[in-house]
Each structure stands twice: as structure tokens, then as C-alpha cells.
Design a protein around this motif. Structure first.
Motif, PDB file in Angstrom:
ATOM      1  N   VAL A 136       0.806  -1.224   0.000  1.00  0.00           N
ATOM      2  CA  VAL A 136       0.000   0.000   0.000  1.00  0.00           C
ATOM      3  C   VAL A 136       0.836   1.269   0.000  1.00  0.00           C
ATOM      4  O   VAL A 136       0.340   2.336  -0.353  1.00  0.00           O
ATOM      5  CB  VAL A 136      -0.969   0.022   1.188  1.00  0.00           C
ATOM      6  CG1 VAL A 136      -1.855  -1.210   1.162  1.00  0.00           C
ATOM      7  CG2 VAL A 136      -0.215   0.097   2.504  1.00  0.00           C
ATOM      8  N   HIS A 137       2.080   1.166   0.419  1.00  0.00           N
ATOM      9  CA  HIS A 137       2.927   2.355   0.461  1.00  0.00           C
ATOM     10  C   HIS A 137       4.350   1.891   0.659  1.00  0.00           C
ATOM     11  O   HIS A 137       4.594   0.863   1.282  1.00  0.00           O
ATOM     12  CB  HIS A 137       2.508   3.265   1.628  1.00  0.00           C
ATOM     13  CG  HIS A 137       3.058   4.660   1.544  1.00  0.00           C
ATOM     14  ND1 HIS A 137       4.335   4.973   1.939  1.00  0.00           N
ATOM     15  CD2 HIS A 137       2.498   5.817   1.110  1.00  0.00           C
ATOM     16  CE1 HIS A 137       4.536   6.280   1.742  1.00  0.00           C
ATOM     17  NE2 HIS A 137       3.444   6.808   1.247  1.00  0.00           N
ATOM     18  N   ARG A 138       5.283   2.685   0.156  1.00  0.00           N
ATOM     19  CA  ARG A 138       6.689   2.371   0.365  1.00  0.00           C
ATOM     20  C   ARG A 138       7.007   2.279   1.859  1.00  0.00           C
ATOM     21  O   ARG A 138       7.689   1.379   2.307  1.00  0.00           O
ATOM     22  CB  ARG A 138       7.503   3.492  -0.280  1.00  0.00           C
ATOM     23  CG  ARG A 138       8.989   3.386  -0.111  1.00  0.00           C
ATOM     24  CD  ARG A 138       9.629   4.614  -0.758  1.00  0.00           C
ATOM     25  NE  ARG A 138      11.052   4.438  -0.882  1.00  0.00           N
ATOM     26  CZ  ARG A 138      11.632   3.709  -1.819  1.00  0.00           C
ATOM     27  NH1 ARG A 138      10.889   3.086  -2.711  1.00  0.00           N
ATOM     28  NH2 ARG A 138      12.934   3.596  -1.870  1.00  0.00           N
ATOM     29  N   TYR A 139       6.484   3.259   2.634  1.00  0.00           N
ATOM     30  CA  TYR A 139       6.758   3.282   4.076  1.00  0.00           C
ATOM     31  C   TYR A 139       5.581   2.695   4.848  1.00  0.00           C
ATOM     32  O   TYR A 139       4.883   3.392   5.579  1.00  0.00           O
ATOM     33  CB  TYR A 139       7.082   4.700   4.534  1.00  0.00           C
ATOM     34  CG  TYR A 139       8.335   5.230   3.867  1.00  0.00           C
ATOM     35  CD1 TYR A 139       9.562   4.583   4.069  1.00  0.00           C
ATOM     36  CD2 TYR A 139       8.305   6.323   3.022  1.00  0.00           C
ATOM     37  CE1 TYR A 139      10.712   5.034   3.443  1.00  0.00           C
ATOM     38  CE2 TYR A 139       9.458   6.783   2.395  1.00  0.00           C
ATOM     39  CZ  TYR A 139      10.656   6.131   2.607  1.00  0.00           C
ATOM     40  OH  TYR A 139      11.793   6.570   1.990  1.00  0.00           O
ATOM     41  N   THR A 165       3.520  -0.009  -5.616  1.00  0.00           N
ATOM     42  CA  THR A 165       2.482   0.532  -4.742  1.00  0.00           C
ATOM     43  C   THR A 165       1.119   0.439  -5.417  1.00  0.00           C
ATOM     44  O   THR A 165       0.981   0.819  -6.574  1.00  0.00           O
ATOM     45  CB  THR A 165       2.789   2.007  -4.410  1.00  0.00           C
ATOM     46  OG1 THR A 165       4.038   2.048  -3.730  1.00  0.00           O
ATOM     47  CG2 THR A 165       1.729   2.613  -3.518  1.00  0.00           C
ATOM     48  N   VAL A 166       0.147  -0.082  -4.696  1.00  0.00           N
ATOM     49  CA  VAL A 166      -1.230  -0.143  -5.186  1.00  0.00           C
ATOM     50  C   VAL A 166      -2.131   0.367  -4.060  1.00  0.00           C
ATOM     51  O   VAL A 166      -2.007  -0.079  -2.918  1.00  0.00           O
ATOM     52  CB  VAL A 166      -1.652  -1.593  -5.531  1.00  0.00           C
ATOM     53  CG1 VAL A 166      -3.089  -1.629  -6.044  1.00  0.00           C
ATOM     54  CG2 VAL A 166      -0.719  -2.207  -6.555  1.00  0.00           C
TER      55      VAL A 166
ATOM     56  N   ASP B  59      -0.360   7.957  -3.700  1.00  0.00           N
ATOM     57  CA  ASP B  59       0.721   7.169  -3.101  1.00  0.00           C
ATOM     58  C   ASP B  59       1.546   6.476  -4.180  1.00  0.00           C
ATOM     59  O   ASP B  59       2.758   6.328  -4.057  1.00  0.00           O
ATOM     60  CB  ASP B  59       0.153   6.123  -2.137  1.00  0.00           C
ATOM     61  CG  ASP B  59      -0.363   6.757  -0.848  1.00  0.00           C
ATOM     62  OD1 ASP B  59       0.162   7.816  -0.473  1.00  0.00           O
ATOM     63  OD2 ASP B  59      -1.274   6.196  -0.237  1.00  0.00           O
ATOM     64  N   VAL B  60       0.854   6.059  -5.229  1.00  0.00           N
ATOM     65  CA  VAL B  60       1.530   5.407  -6.349  1.00  0.00           C
ATOM     66  C   VAL B  60       2.498   6.390  -7.002  1.00  0.00           C
ATOM     67  O   VAL B  60       3.649   6.072  -7.304  1.00  0.00           O
ATOM     68  CB  VAL B  60       0.480   4.909  -7.375  1.00  0.00           C
ATOM     69  CG1 VAL B  60       1.144   4.306  -8.584  1.00  0.00           C
ATOM     70  CG2 VAL B  60      -0.493   3.940  -6.714  1.00  0.00           C
ATOM     71  N   GLU B  63       5.523   7.147  -4.758  1.00  0.00           N
ATOM     72  CA  GLU B  63       6.478   6.039  -4.818  1.00  0.00           C
ATOM     73  C   GLU B  63       7.316   6.169  -6.090  1.00  0.00           C
ATOM     74  O   GLU B  63       8.534   6.065  -6.072  1.00  0.00           O
ATOM     75  CB  GLU B  63       5.710   4.710  -4.808  1.00  0.00           C
ATOM     76  CG  GLU B  63       6.498   3.489  -5.262  1.00  0.00           C
ATOM     77  CD  GLU B  63       7.497   3.021  -4.216  1.00  0.00           C
ATOM     78  OE1 GLU B  63       7.408   3.488  -3.068  1.00  0.00           O
ATOM     79  OE2 GLU B  63       8.369   2.197  -4.566  1.00  0.00           O
TER      80      GLU B  63
END
Lengths: 404, 192
Positions: A136-139, A165-166, B59-60, B63
């Protein structure tokens, strides 16, 4: 005088404690009024927190650390006096991949599944089409849990597979169109993919780290200081909401409340599944029970252990491929604020651990620990590969991970 | 300057596009599809990306920028991290801005100001529309109540309206609320 706090959140089951603190009047009892700001991306939740649209936010724990350290955007110190819950995420594969490497209908053994997946990943690399996973997120803890498991299974997350990321509401779409072969996401989004027949749940993240830190309630550090009484009132209200949440008698009521359009806007049946630790793994199957799938209240689940923040920092160093820095490690450790948690609950008779840090993954069975008041028992908190994390030995831990 | 506008609402995107087109030396690209977003951005190689704050792809996108910063160009979010006021205005309006390769901040500022104004214009348009819709529904309710009174009491239309108004004034409520009550009562009593 009633203080007012606005809380930003994403529609996920683990946003439950502040919502229920509001809905059942626990917040009001403590003299704090809550309102909510729902968003659909963590970037937006964070923006609103940083620029004062919200006073506090439901946030993925690693993002609180990354923001404090200035990863991805200008550094701003955040403070986390309360962990909203442990675990509650799962790993879902496309039906094709699940059929190849797992036993659809059962939660897999993480070691066996990891080995089978490593073989499949190598085959896919050879065929020139790497396996691709969504987080869901890099972090996010999703990213760190998935990578931890892959790496310990002999799969290099940045070379042997792809991790992208999705956004949670699009995980089912991404599985359906073949954009990803699997994903690590919170509920109800795994179950939503299962319901549509485009995903099979193969692993709960609690199987990777039994007591893994998940969402936190984050404040900007100066706001936490300036509004300390309101923050502490909110902590007391959320502890009460947690007791209400884990009581079986309230499960259905709480699933109904959370399912409302202004909160999760999703099927109450799916939410009830997560609350009651019962997951349908394959479309049409009976639910399977996995104890402590989500962990919101018992055993100091909400206590912000400094060692958890330090573990998250170790993973940030590991996966962002940056050098360890003692200064960053200290800044990361300071994000978690057990002192605030303690002062909020000291007079309430709630159980408070005596220490603020522990060896993570070190509790192999029921263990009594020193508490400031009463007796506190912690149950198993192990990592699936049997490693332990000693926060006093962070650098050596990083070395040991690097060298397998 | 190459600007990519990412917005799932085509009508809002076109309002923003129209506004930004006034600026000199601007090339605009509008992306309304979520699928293939990153590939399109890569293709366009924009200097600035404007994206709706409520867009789930943020968020995509972050990233992607984080990774591309590692490998290639620097990314700044919003105008300048120190420009709190501009960022606040942009969040209030519901727009998020990514500046991809460190463009001169005075040039970005005009883009941002214009984008904020266009987002606000769109929000006003939406609320005007909602208000107009509400007014229309109110008028229908009043008409319905008038018809009910005309039929059940055998009065003329102006008399029916006068009665609604009298009741509204004597109970300090709005005419539409009285009309609503008449319609509800009529339905409860078995009317259609």
C-alpha cells in the motif's frame, strides 16, 4: 471545557479505536470532542496532518518515522503516543499463483510457502517476467513484512521480484487484470478480492511477525506538546474503546458502525470477519479462524514500545539502502512516546509495562513482565524465522540481516 | 514548461486546463485514466504534475517519484517547502503539486496560484449545481403540497399557497418544511 480534535483516517478496519471512542461516547466522557476527515491515500492523510487540516492521523507506522527523518518529503517531527493496533494485514495471491505454490483454502506455513515461492520466483526471472507484488505504500508495515518474509525465504525483494504501490481499494482490480500476482494489504481489501474470486488469502502478516506494529495515531510533535491534555484524554478514551471492541458481545454493533458510508463504507460482513479473526480464504469457502489476526487491546497492544520504532528504522535503512546513522536512529526512536501513554493512563488502573523497550521477537511463550502497576503477561511475539531484534544492538542486527 | 494534470474528473480537468492555457510557454497534458498512469507520466516527462488531493493514485505517484529521484531527477513537492501559505492554499483548494526537476520557484508560483483559483472555481460550480438541484426539489415539494390542499380542501392554487405560507409564518418554519409535512401526512393517510 471540551477540547476538539480532528482525526484523519483511511477507510480500514484498524481506524476503529478513535471512531468507536467517538461513537460510544468514551471521548465525550473524557472531555474531548472528535471529528473525522476521511481520505483515500496516505499522502493526503499526511498532507492534512502536516499542514494543520487535521490534529492527528491514523497512519502507517513506518511513514511516521520516514516523515520525521525527511524521507520522500521535507522532514517534520511526528510523535506517536498510541499504537492503534498490531497486525491485521494479509497476503493475497492471484488464484493461479496460489494454486502453484500454496494450498488454497488453508493459511500456509510461512517457511514452506516461502520456499515454494522462491522456486517460482526464480522460474519467472528465467522466463523474463518477474513476479510482481503490490503493497500500500513504500513506508508501510505491509512493505516491510512482505520484504522481511521474502528475504528470509531467499528471495531478493529488489532483484528477484518487483514490488509496486497499489492503493488498497484497487488491490482486487490489480489482481484481476494481472497487474500484480499478489499483494499485502489490510482488511477488508483482501476479503474483497476473495469475494470477487480474483484473490486467495495465503498468509496473515501475524504469521510473519506475531506482534508486528501496524497503524499508529500520529501528531505533529509541537501539536502533541501544545495539546497534551486533549491528547491524553483521547488516549484514555481509545483504551476504553479497545475494551469495547474486543468484547464479543459488541462485535456486530461495531461492524455496523464501521461499515457506515462516512467511515469505511464497506460490507459489514467483511468487517465482522476481521474483527472476529475469521477470514474467508477462497471464494465461497467457510471462514477460517486465525487467533489474533488483528490485535487492538490486550497485552499492551497500544503501548508505543520504543523498540518497535527502532525495528522500523532498521527496515527503513535496509530497504532504502541507506547507511545506518546513530543520529537518525535516535530521532526515529523518539517518534514513539511511551511517556505520554503512561502519563495518560497512570491514574486509571490500566496495565502499564515497566520498561519502554524490549527485545522484539524474544517472547517465545507466555511471559510475565514487570509492570508499573498490576501484573502483565505477554504471549508469543516471535518472527517466523526465529530471529530476535535487540534495540541495543541495532547495527549488529542490520549486519546479520545483510549476511543472511 | 510541461504540465501534467492528473484528475479522474474530466470536467474539472478541463476547467484547470482552460485556466492554465492562459500562461505563456506551457504545454498541457491531461490524464484522466488511472490505468497506465505511470507509463504516461514517464512518456510526458513533465516539469510539474498537478493532481487532485483526493486522487487515490497519489501514493503510487509518490512512490514513483521517490524511486525516480534515486535514479534520475530531483523531485520537490509543492512549490518550496518554506512556502507554507501557498501549500495551505493548495490543500484547501484540493490540489497537490509535484515539481519534478527544480524549476525556478517564481515560475511555479504562477502555475500554482492559477491552479488553486481553478480548483476553487470548480468547487464553486459544484456547490452552485447542488444548490440549484436542491431548489428544484424544493419547488416540486411545494407544488405537490399545493395540489394536495387544492384537492382535499377544494381551494384555488393561490389560496393553497397562502395557507402554506400562513402556517410557515405562524410556526417560524420554512414553506418547504410545511409542504414536506403536508406531503408526508398525505402519504401516511393513504394518498399516493
Amino acid at each position: 471545557m471540551t477540547e476538539h480534535l480532528t482525526i484523519g483516517f483511511l477507510p480500514l478496519v484498524d481506524a476503529c479505536l478513535p471512531i468507536l471512542a467517538h461513537e460510544h461516547g468514551f471521548a465525550e466522557e473524557q472531555g474531548v470532542a472528535l471529528s473525522f476527515q476521511r481520505d483515500v491515500s496516505w499522502a493526503t492523510v499526511l498532507d492534512r496532518l502536516l499542514y494543520g487540516h487535521s490534529d492527528a492521523a491514523h497512519l502507517i507506522a513506518p511513514l511516521a518515522i520516514a516523515t520525521t527523518l525527511g524521507r520522500g518529503r521535507p522532514a517534520q517531527p511526528l510523535a506517536t503516543p498510541f499504537v492503534l493496533g498490531l497486525n491485521g494485514n494479509a497476503i493475497t495471491f492471484s488464484p493461479e499463483l496460489a494454486a502453484k505454490v500454496a494450498e488454497p483454502g488453508k493459511l500456509s506455513d510461512p517457511v514452506r510457502l516461502g520456499a515454494a515461492l522462491a522456486e517460482e520466483a526464480r522460474a519467472r526471472v528465467a522466463a523474463g517476467k518477474r513476479l510482481r507484488f503490490g503493497v500500500v505504500h513504500r513506508y508501510s508495515s505491509h512493505n516491510y513484512m512482505l520484504r522481511y518474509w521474502l528475504a528470509a525465504s531467499g528471495i531478493r525483494p529488489d532483484e528477484d521480484v518487483e514490488i509496486v504501490t497499489v492503493a488498497p481499494p484497487f488491490v482486487a482490480d490489480a489482481l484481476e487484470t494481472g497487474e500484480v500476482d499478489g499483494a499485502c494489504v489490510g482488511e477488508p481489501w483482501n476479503s474483497a478480492a476473495v469475494q470477487r474470486g480474483v484473490g486467495v488469502i495465503v498468509l496473515a502478516t501475524a504469521q510473519i511477525w506475531r506482534r508486528g506494529v501496524e497503524k499508529v495515531l500520529a501528531f505533529r510533535a509541537p501539536v502533541l506538546e501544545a495539546r497534551r491534555p486533549a491528547v491524553e484524554a483521547l488516549i484514555r478514551a481509545m483504551r476504553k474503546a479497545g475494551a469495547h471492541f474486543v468484547d464479543q458481545a459488541n462485535w456486530e454493533t461495531n461492524a455496523e458502525i464501521l461499515s457506515r458510508p462516512e467511515y469505511l463504507g464497506s460490507d459489514p460482513k467483511l468487517i465482522l470477519g476481521a474483527i472476529s479473526d475469521r477470514l474467508v480464504l477462497v471464494q465461497g469457502a467457510e471462514p477460517v479462524r486465525y487467533d489474533d489476526f488483528m490485535f487492538q487491546h490486550r497485552e499492551a497492544a497500544n503501548f508505543p514500545w520504543v523498540s518497535q520504532a527502532q525495528w522500523l528504522y532498521s527496515q527503513l535503512v535496509r530497504w532504502d539502502h541507506i547507511p545506518y546513522s546513530a543520529e537518525d536512529a535516535e530521532a526515529a526512536a523518539r517518534v514513539f512516546r511511551p511517556d505520554v501513554y503512561r502519563s495518560a493512563l497512570l491514574e486509571t488502573g490500566d496495565l502499564l509495562p515497566g520498561a519502554s523497550s524490549k527485545v522484539e521477537g524474544g517472547v517465545g511463550k507466555l511471559t510475565a513482565v514487570t509492570a508499573q502497576q498490576g501484573a502483565m503477561v505477554l504471549s508469543k511475539d516471535t518472527f517466523f524465522d526465529g530471529r530476535t531484534f535487540d534495540p541495543d544492538d541495532l547495527e549488529r542486527y542490520l549486519d546479520s540481516l545483510r549476511n543472511g | 514548461m510541461r504540465i501534467a494534470i492528473v484528475d479522474e474528473s474530466a470536467s474539472r480537468a478541463s476547467i484547470i486546463e482552460e485556466g492554465l492555457a492562459q500562461l505563456p510557454d506551457i504545454e498541457l497534458f491531461v490524464l484522466t485514466e488511472r490505468r497506465g498512469l505511470l507509463a504516461r507520466i514517464e512518456e510526458i516527462a513533465p516539469d510539474v504534475v498537478l493532481i487532485d488531493l483526493g486522487n487515490p493514485s497519489r501514493d503510487v505517484l509518490e512512490e514513483y517519484f521517490t524511486v525516480s529521484r534515486v535514479v534520475a531527477r530531483p523531485i520537490a513537492m509543492f512549490v518550496d517547502e518554506s512556502d507554507e501559505e501557498a501549500i495551505g492554499a493548495s490543500i484547501d483548494a484540493g490540489v497537490s503539486v509535484y515539481v519534478v526537476d527544480g524549476l525556478a520557484s517564481n515560475r511555479i508560483r504562477s502555475v500554482l496560484d492559477l491552479a488553486v483559483r481553478r480548483f476553487n472555481a470548480f468547487a464553486r460550480l459544484q456547490s452552485d449545481l447542488a444548490e440549484a438541484k436542491g431548489k428544484l426539489a424544493e419547488r416540486e415539494t411545494v407544488d405537490k403540497a399545493k395540489r394536495i390542499l387544492m384537492q382535499s380542501k377544494g381551494v384555488t392554487e393561490p389560496e393553497a399557497y397562502a395557507e402554506l405560507r400562513r402556517k410557515a409564518m405562524s410556526s417560524s418554519r420554512r414553506i418547504v418544511d410545511i409542504a414536506e409535512a403536508v406531503v408526508t401526512a398525505h402519504e401516511l393517510m393513504g394518498g399516493e
